[in-house]
Write a protein that holds these residues in place. Structure first.
Motif, PDB file in Angstrom:
ATOM      1  N   ASP A 180      30.452  35.162  42.910  1.00  0.00           N
ATOM      2  CA  ASP A 180      31.612  34.117  43.699  1.00  0.00           C
ATOM      3  C   ASP A 180      31.689  35.020  44.576  1.00  0.00           C
ATOM      4  OD1 ASP A 180      31.490  32.275  42.059  1.00  0.00           O
ATOM      5  OD2 ASP A 180      33.510  33.359  40.592  1.00  0.00           O
ATOM      6  N   ALA A 181      32.447  37.120  45.022  1.00  0.00           N
ATOM      7  CA  ALA A 181      32.693  37.784  45.400  1.00  0.00           C
ATOM      8  C   ALA A 181      32.163  38.031  46.495  1.00  0.00           C
ATOM      9  CB  ALA A 181      33.018  39.220  45.148  1.00  0.00           C
ATOM     10  N   ARG A 223      40.660  50.741  46.242  1.00  0.00           N
ATOM     11  CA  ARG A 223      41.546  49.281  45.704  1.00  0.00           C
ATOM     12  C   ARG A 223      41.409  48.354  47.017  1.00  0.00           C
ATOM     13  NH1 ARG A 223      44.763  49.633  42.003  1.00  0.00           N
ATOM     14  NH2 ARG A 223      45.948  51.410  41.237  1.00  0.00           N
ATOM     15  N   SER A 224      40.698  47.336  46.728  1.00  0.00           N
ATOM     16  CA  SER A 224      40.458  45.985  47.597  1.00  0.00           C
ATOM     17  C   SER A 224      41.729  45.686  48.642  1.00  0.00           C
ATOM     18  CB  SER A 224      39.539  45.079  46.907  1.00  0.00           C
ATOM     19  OG  SER A 224      39.601  44.185  47.591  1.00  0.00           O
ATOM     20  N   ALA A 261      40.021  38.887  46.657  1.00  0.00           N
ATOM     21  CA  ALA A 261      38.298  38.131  46.298  1.00  0.00           C
ATOM     22  C   ALA A 261      37.482  39.323  46.923  1.00  0.00           C
ATOM     23  CB  ALA A 261      38.923  36.748  47.457  1.00  0.00           C
ATOM     24  N   CYS A 262      37.555  40.415  47.047  1.00  0.00           N
ATOM     25  CA  CYS A 262      36.748  41.341  46.669  1.00  0.00           C
ATOM     26  C   CYS A 262      36.684  42.412  46.007  1.00  0.00           C
ATOM     27  CB  CYS A 262      36.066  42.041  48.419  1.00  0.00           C
ATOM     28  SG  CYS A 262      36.277  40.569  50.274  1.00  0.00           S
ATOM     29  N   ARG A 263      37.632  42.038  44.889  1.00  0.00           N
ATOM     30  CA  ARG A 263      38.017  43.334  44.324  1.00  0.00           C
ATOM     31  C   ARG A 263      36.938  43.167  43.108  1.00  0.00           C
ATOM     32  NH1 ARG A 263      43.121  43.583  40.092  1.00  0.00           N
ATOM     33  NH2 ARG A 263      42.075  45.418  38.606  1.00  0.00           N
ATOM     34  N   GLY A 271      32.844  40.511  54.925  1.00  0.00           N
ATOM     35  CA  GLY A 271      33.581  42.069  54.745  1.00  0.00           C
ATOM     36  C   GLY A 271      34.362  41.878  53.894  1.00  0.00           C
ATOM     37  N   PHE A 272      34.844  43.775  54.390  1.00  0.00           N
ATOM     38  CA  PHE A 272      36.328  43.798  53.739  1.00  0.00           C
ATOM     39  C   PHE A 272      37.117  44.862  53.580  1.00  0.00           C
ATOM     40  CE2 PHE A 272      33.096  44.610  50.318  1.00  0.00           C
ATOM     41  CZ  PHE A 272      33.009  45.852  50.252  1.00  0.00           C
TER      42      PHE A 272
END
Length: 255
Positions: free
Chosen positions: A164-165, A100-101, A105-107, A172-173
């Motif tokens: 977009d992500a 899970r992000s 925004a990074c999902r 990074g995320f």
């Protein structure tokens, strides 16, 4: 073109996920053999940096038909369609990754890593493509393909969300899962040859015990169908190569 992967048998996105210290698996949901074809594209969005905008090559047309799982299997690459490569249904169960992000925004990127691109597809088929000439080598080229069909404008939403992500998550995320947290240190767009009606390519850098692990993804859309190609490099921190002939061949088969 070698995508240096520490591939022992069939490498799946699930393997990537667990090997990078991320969530578990995103294995197979397919039930037949079949595989990829070439490029082109109406409204051809090339995966060239910095902005994947339209590029002008002759673009393919599409029926726009939402394919069933059996139909997806029928347009997937098969052994012999691209010289030197074996194509098989991905080994594994029907489970997908559970990361899970931590960032909304990074999902979209995490969904792709999990093997469950969003919005949820109407049908999904998984394939593993391996370079027969490198069989038994630690750096054997192993490519994972995920073919998904989408209702209404779901395919376009998927491409837009990922694009977009890639921009939003360049720094990074982080993710969480039952196996613990994971950190991806970088996301960067790649200038790979475009295909289909729309294409985007990017690299996500994960880590295993502090070592960088580059993961390369390319998504290709024609009509209501999206093919996600994935390859990783578990041996060294250099960008793995995604064989352009595989992408082109698979894209050419999309209706």
């Amino acid at each position: 073109m070698k995508a240096r992967t520490a591939a022992l048998g069939a490498v799946t996105v699930a393997l990537v996920v667990s090997a990078v210290g991320c969530g578990p698996s995103d294995d197979a949901k397919d039930g037949k053999d079949a595989k990829p074809a070439p490029s082109g594209g109406t409204s051809h969005t090339a995966s060239t940096a910095p902005d994947p905008a339209a590029s002008g090559s002759a673009a393919p047309t599409s029926s726009g038909k939402v394919l069933t799982r059996a139909q997806l299997a029928g347009v997937a690459l098969t052994t012999g369609e691209v010289r030197g490569y074996d194509v098989t249904p991905m080994q594994g169960g029907d489970e997908t990754g559970t990361e899970r992000s931590e960032s909304a925004a990074c999902r979209p990127l995490v969904a792709v890593i999990n093997g469950a691109p969003e919005p949820a597809p109407a049908a999904t088929v998984f394939r593993t493509v391996m370079d027969k000439s490198e069989e038994g080598e630690d750096d054997q080229t192993v490519v994972t393909e995920i073919l998904t069909s989408h209702r209404q404008d779901g395919a376009q939403q998927l491409m837009r969300g990922v694009r977009d992500a890639v921009r939003a998550c360049a720094g990074g995320f982080r993710t969480s899962s039952p196996d613990g947290p994971s950190t991806y240190t970088e996301v960067k767009q790649l200038a790979l040859p475009g295909a289909g009606q729309e294409s985007v390519a990017y690299q996500v850098t994960g880590s295993i015990e502090g070592e960088k692990v580059p993961l390369v993804f390319q998504l290709v859309r024609t009509g209501s169908t999206v093919v996600t190609f994935y390859v990783a490099n578990f041996l060294e921190p250099t960008t793995p190569k995604l064989p352009a002939e595989l992408v082109a061949a698979q894209a050419a088969k999309l209706p």
